[in-house]
Design a protein around this motif. Structure first.
Motif, PDB file in Angstrom:
ATOM      1  N   TYR A   4       0.838  -1.195   0.000  1.00 39.35           N
ATOM      2  CA  TYR A   4       0.000   0.000   0.000  1.00 39.35           C
ATOM      3  C   TYR A   4       0.879   1.254   0.000  1.00 39.35           C
ATOM      4  O   TYR A   4       0.653   2.183  -0.777  1.00 39.35           O
ATOM      5  CB  TYR A   4      -0.918  -0.028   1.223  1.00 39.35           C
ATOM      6  N   LEU A   5       1.893   1.249   0.852  1.00 39.91           N
ATOM      7  CA  LEU A   5       2.794   2.402   0.920  1.00 39.91           C
ATOM      8  C   LEU A   5       3.614   2.552  -0.351  1.00 39.91           C
ATOM      9  O   LEU A   5       3.911   3.674  -0.775  1.00 39.91           O
ATOM     10  CB  LEU A   5       3.706   2.273   2.140  1.00 39.91           C
ATOM     11  N   LYS A   6       3.967   1.441  -0.974  1.00 39.16           N
ATOM     12  CA  LYS A   6       4.718   1.492  -2.232  1.00 39.16           C
ATOM     13  C   LYS A   6       3.911   2.209  -3.310  1.00 39.16           C
ATOM     14  O   LYS A   6       4.436   3.031  -4.061  1.00 39.16           O
ATOM     15  CB  LYS A   6       5.070   0.078  -2.701  1.00 39.16           C
ATOM     16  N   VAL A   7       2.614   1.919  -3.370  1.00 38.96           N
ATOM     17  CA  VAL A   7       1.756   2.582  -4.354  1.00 38.96           C
ATOM     18  C   VAL A   7       1.650   4.064  -4.041  1.00 38.96           C
ATOM     19  O   VAL A   7       1.700   4.905  -4.942  1.00 38.96           O
ATOM     20  CB  VAL A   7       0.361   1.915  -4.399  1.00 38.96           C
ATOM     21  N   LEU A   8       1.524   4.415  -2.774  1.00 37.49           N
ATOM     22  CA  LEU A   8       1.429   5.832  -2.411  1.00 37.49           C
ATOM     23  C   LEU A   8       2.720   6.580  -2.708  1.00 37.49           C
ATOM     24  O   LEU A   8       2.695   7.761  -3.060  1.00 37.49           O
ATOM     25  CB  LEU A   8       1.042   5.987  -0.946  1.00 37.49           C
ATOM     26  N   LYS A   9       3.867   5.905  -2.579  1.00 35.66           N
ATOM     27  CA  LYS A   9       5.143   6.549  -2.908  1.00 35.66           C
ATOM     28  C   LYS A   9       5.244   6.817  -4.404  1.00 35.66           C
ATOM     29  O   LYS A   9       5.897   7.764  -4.824  1.00 35.66           O
ATOM     30  CB  LYS A   9       6.313   5.675  -2.452  1.00 35.66           C
ATOM     31  N   THR A  21       0.266  -8.812  -6.626  1.00 40.92           N
ATOM     32  CA  THR A  21       0.260  -8.602  -5.179  1.00 40.92           C
ATOM     33  C   THR A  21       0.169  -7.120  -4.840  1.00 40.92           C
ATOM     34  O   THR A  21      -0.601  -6.721  -3.968  1.00 40.92           O
ATOM     35  CB  THR A  21       1.532  -9.203  -4.550  1.00 40.92           C
ATOM     36  N   GLU A  22       0.964  -6.309  -5.527  1.00 37.72           N
ATOM     37  CA  GLU A  22       0.956  -4.862  -5.281  1.00 37.72           C
ATOM     38  C   GLU A  22      -0.433  -4.286  -5.541  1.00 37.72           C
ATOM     39  O   GLU A  22      -0.962  -3.529  -4.719  1.00 37.72           O
ATOM     40  CB  GLU A  22       1.988  -4.194  -6.191  1.00 37.72           C
ATOM     41  N   PHE A  23      -1.031  -4.650  -6.658  1.00 41.41           N
ATOM     42  CA  PHE A  23      -2.335  -4.107  -7.025  1.00 41.41           C
ATOM     43  C   PHE A  23      -3.425  -4.551  -6.055  1.00 41.41           C
ATOM     44  O   PHE A  23      -4.170  -3.733  -5.516  1.00 41.41           O
ATOM     45  CB  PHE A  23      -2.702  -4.539  -8.453  1.00 41.41           C
ATOM     46  N   TRP A  24      -3.515  -5.860  -5.806  1.00 37.47           N
ATOM     47  CA  TRP A  24      -4.620  -6.368  -4.995  1.00 37.47           C
ATOM     48  C   TRP A  24      -4.475  -6.018  -3.525  1.00 37.47           C
ATOM     49  O   TRP A  24      -5.486  -5.846  -2.817  1.00 37.47           O
ATOM     50  CB  TRP A  24      -4.794  -7.873  -5.197  1.00 37.47           C
ATOM     51  N   MET A  25      -3.256  -5.896  -3.016  1.00 36.63           N
ATOM     52  CA  MET A  25      -3.094  -5.440  -1.632  1.00 36.63           C
ATOM     53  C   MET A  25      -3.514  -3.975  -1.494  1.00 36.63           C
ATOM     54  O   MET A  25      -4.102  -3.589  -0.484  1.00 36.63           O
ATOM     55  CB  MET A  25      -1.656  -5.629  -1.155  1.00 36.63           C
ATOM     56  N   PHE A  26      -3.233  -3.178  -2.505  1.00 34.03           N
ATOM     57  CA  PHE A  26      -3.682  -1.785  -2.497  1.00 34.03           C
ATOM     58  C   PHE A  26      -5.209  -1.732  -2.499  1.00 34.03           C
ATOM     59  O   PHE A  26      -5.816  -0.963  -1.743  1.00 34.03           O
ATOM     60  CB  PHE A  26      -3.106  -1.031  -3.691  1.00 34.03           C
ATOM     61  N   VAL A  27      -5.846  -2.563  -3.326  1.00 36.28           N
ATOM     62  CA  VAL A  27      -7.312  -2.609  -3.367  1.00 36.28           C
ATOM     63  C   VAL A  27      -7.867  -3.037  -2.011  1.00 36.28           C
ATOM     64  O   VAL A  27      -8.822  -2.436  -1.497  1.00 36.28           O
ATOM     65  CB  VAL A  27      -7.788  -3.556  -4.500  1.00 36.28           C
ATOM     66  N   LEU A  28      -7.271  -4.068  -1.412  1.00 33.22           N
ATOM     67  CA  LEU A  28      -7.737  -4.555  -0.106  1.00 33.22           C
ATOM     68  C   LEU A  28      -7.655  -3.467   0.960  1.00 33.22           C
ATOM     69  O   LEU A  28      -8.620  -3.232   1.702  1.00 33.22           O
ATOM     70  CB  LEU A  28      -6.916  -5.775   0.322  1.00 33.22           C
ATOM     71  N   PHE A  29      -6.510  -2.785   1.041  1.00 34.77           N
ATOM     72  CA  PHE A  29      -6.365  -1.734   2.055  1.00 34.77           C
ATOM     73  C   PHE A  29      -7.302  -0.561   1.777  1.00 34.77           C
ATOM     74  O   PHE A  29      -7.789   0.076   2.710  1.00 34.77           O
ATOM     75  CB  PHE A  29      -4.914  -1.267   2.155  1.00 34.77           C
ATOM     76  N   ASN A  30      -7.581  -0.273   0.506  1.00 34.55           N
ATOM     77  CA  ASN A  30      -8.553   0.777   0.194  1.00 34.55           C
ATOM     78  C   ASN A  30      -9.939   0.398   0.677  1.00 34.55           C
ATOM     79  O   ASN A  30     -10.656   1.229   1.242  1.00 34.55           O
ATOM     80  CB  ASN A  30      -8.603   1.042  -1.312  1.00 34.55           C
ATOM     81  N   ILE A  31     -10.339  -0.845   0.458  1.00 32.92           N
ATOM     82  CA  ILE A  31     -11.659  -1.294   0.907  1.00 32.92           C
ATOM     83  C   ILE A  31     -11.758  -1.199   2.429  1.00 32.92           C
ATOM     84  O   ILE A  31     -12.755  -0.703   2.970  1.00 32.92           O
ATOM     85  CB  ILE A  31     -11.949  -2.727   0.408  1.00 32.92           C
ATOM     86  N   LEU A  32     -10.720  -1.671   3.115  1.00 29.59           N
ATOM     87  CA  LEU A  32     -10.721  -1.601   4.584  1.00 29.59           C
ATOM     88  C   LEU A  32     -10.772  -0.153   5.076  1.00 29.59           C
ATOM     89  O   LEU A  32     -11.496   0.165   6.024  1.00 29.59           O
ATOM     90  CB  LEU A  32      -9.494  -2.310   5.150  1.00 29.59           C
ATOM     91  N   ALA A  33     -10.023   0.733   4.435  1.00 26.36           N
ATOM     92  CA  ALA A  33     -10.016   2.145   4.843  1.00 26.36           C
ATOM     93  C   ALA A  33     -11.385   2.778   4.623  1.00 26.36           C
ATOM     94  O   ALA A  33     -11.861   3.553   5.471  1.00 26.36           O
ATOM     95  CB  ALA A  33      -8.943   2.905   4.070  1.00 26.36           C
ATOM     96  N   VAL A  34     -12.039   2.459   3.514  1.00 27.24           N
ATOM     97  CA  VAL A  34     -13.361   3.025   3.235  1.00 27.24           C
ATOM     98  C   VAL A  34     -14.380   2.527   4.264  1.00 27.24           C
ATOM     99  O   VAL A  34     -15.223   3.302   4.738  1.00 27.24           O
ATOM    100  CB  VAL A  34     -13.804   2.698   1.788  1.00 27.24           C
ATOM    101  N   ILE A  35     -14.296   1.249   4.625  1.00 30.43           N
ATOM    102  CA  ILE A  35     -15.224   0.715   5.638  1.00 30.43           C
ATOM    103  C   ILE A  35     -15.023   1.428   6.972  1.00 30.43           C
ATOM    104  O   ILE A  35     -15.994   1.883   7.601  1.00 30.43           O
ATOM    105  CB  ILE A  35     -15.040  -0.809   5.793  1.00 30.43           C
ATOM    106  N   VAL A  36     -13.768   1.554   7.406  1.00 32.00           N
ATOM    107  CA  VAL A  36     -13.488   2.213   8.697  1.00 32.00           C
ATOM    108  C   VAL A  36     -13.911   3.682   8.656  1.00 32.00           C
ATOM    109  O   VAL A  36     -14.562   4.184   9.590  1.00 32.00           O
ATOM    110  CB  VAL A  36     -11.988   2.074   9.052  1.00 32.00           C
TER     111      VAL A  36
END
Length: 190
Positions: A4-9, A21-36
């Motif tokens: 996630y941090l790699k994509v933001l950098k 892995t890079e793409f789908w982990m970014f998607v996963l963390f985005n979904i979790l952030a939107v829920i929270v």
């Protein structure tokens, strides 16, 4: 989290390739952030949460909207790099504008394994992370890999591990352990 941090950098970097892995982990963390953030929006009153006949509905919250706006460009960039890994242009993301069908096509392409080796968008990211070896990793000591010649020991059996390279010449009279061959007929000096 490192993906996630790699994509933001690489905030607006649309060039190169991205691993699945890079793409789908970014998607996963985005979904979790939107829920929270949606839950926080409801708790602080910046979003609405109402019961309907078919379930629940939420109105857009301030924090969720700001977050989605902040990650819009990195999301497009990592999506383009992921398409580059499959040998496609990042402009194919415009398929998302076609309802349902476009999203399904993009999800399939994003889930497809990237092209092996280099393509017009750069080196395979798996090989870059593994040091550039052809199979995407370092040669293993227990398992010979194609492209890495195995040496044979004195009994004729293949030795495992890295091929030995020449080294410095040995002292005269000592057994040769690899390295440069001895020149001429030298005898041990006492």
């Amino acid at each position: 989290m490192q993906w996630y941090l790699k994509v933001l950098k690489q905030y607006a970097d649309f060039s190169g390739r991205a691993r699945r892995t890079e793409f789908w982990m970014f998607v996963l963390f985005n979904i979790l952030a939107v829920i929270v953030l949606s839950i926080i929006d409801v708790l602080i009153g910046t979003a609405t949460f109402t019961a309907t006949s078919t379930g629940f509905a939420t109105g857009g919250g301030l924090l969720t909207s700001l977050y989605q706006l902040a990650v819009l460009i990195p999301s497009l960039a990592v999506g383009a790099r992921r398409l580059h890994d499959t040998g496609r242009s990042g402009w194919w993301q415009l398929l998302a504008l076609i309802p349902l069908v476009g999203a399904i096509i993009l999800i399939v392409w994003w889930a497809t394994e990237g092209t092996p080796g280099a393509n017009e968008y750069g080196m395979n990211p798996k090989q870059e992370m593994a040091g550039g070896y052809p199979q995407g990793g370092y040669p293993q000591q227990q398992y010979p890999q194609a492209g890495y010649p195995q040496q044979q020991d004195q009994g004729g059996y293949p030795q495992q591990g890295y091929p030995q390279q020449g080294g410095y010449p040995q002292q005269p009279g000592y057994p040769q352990q690899g390295g440069y061959p001895q020149q001429g007929n030298q005898t041990p000096q006492a």
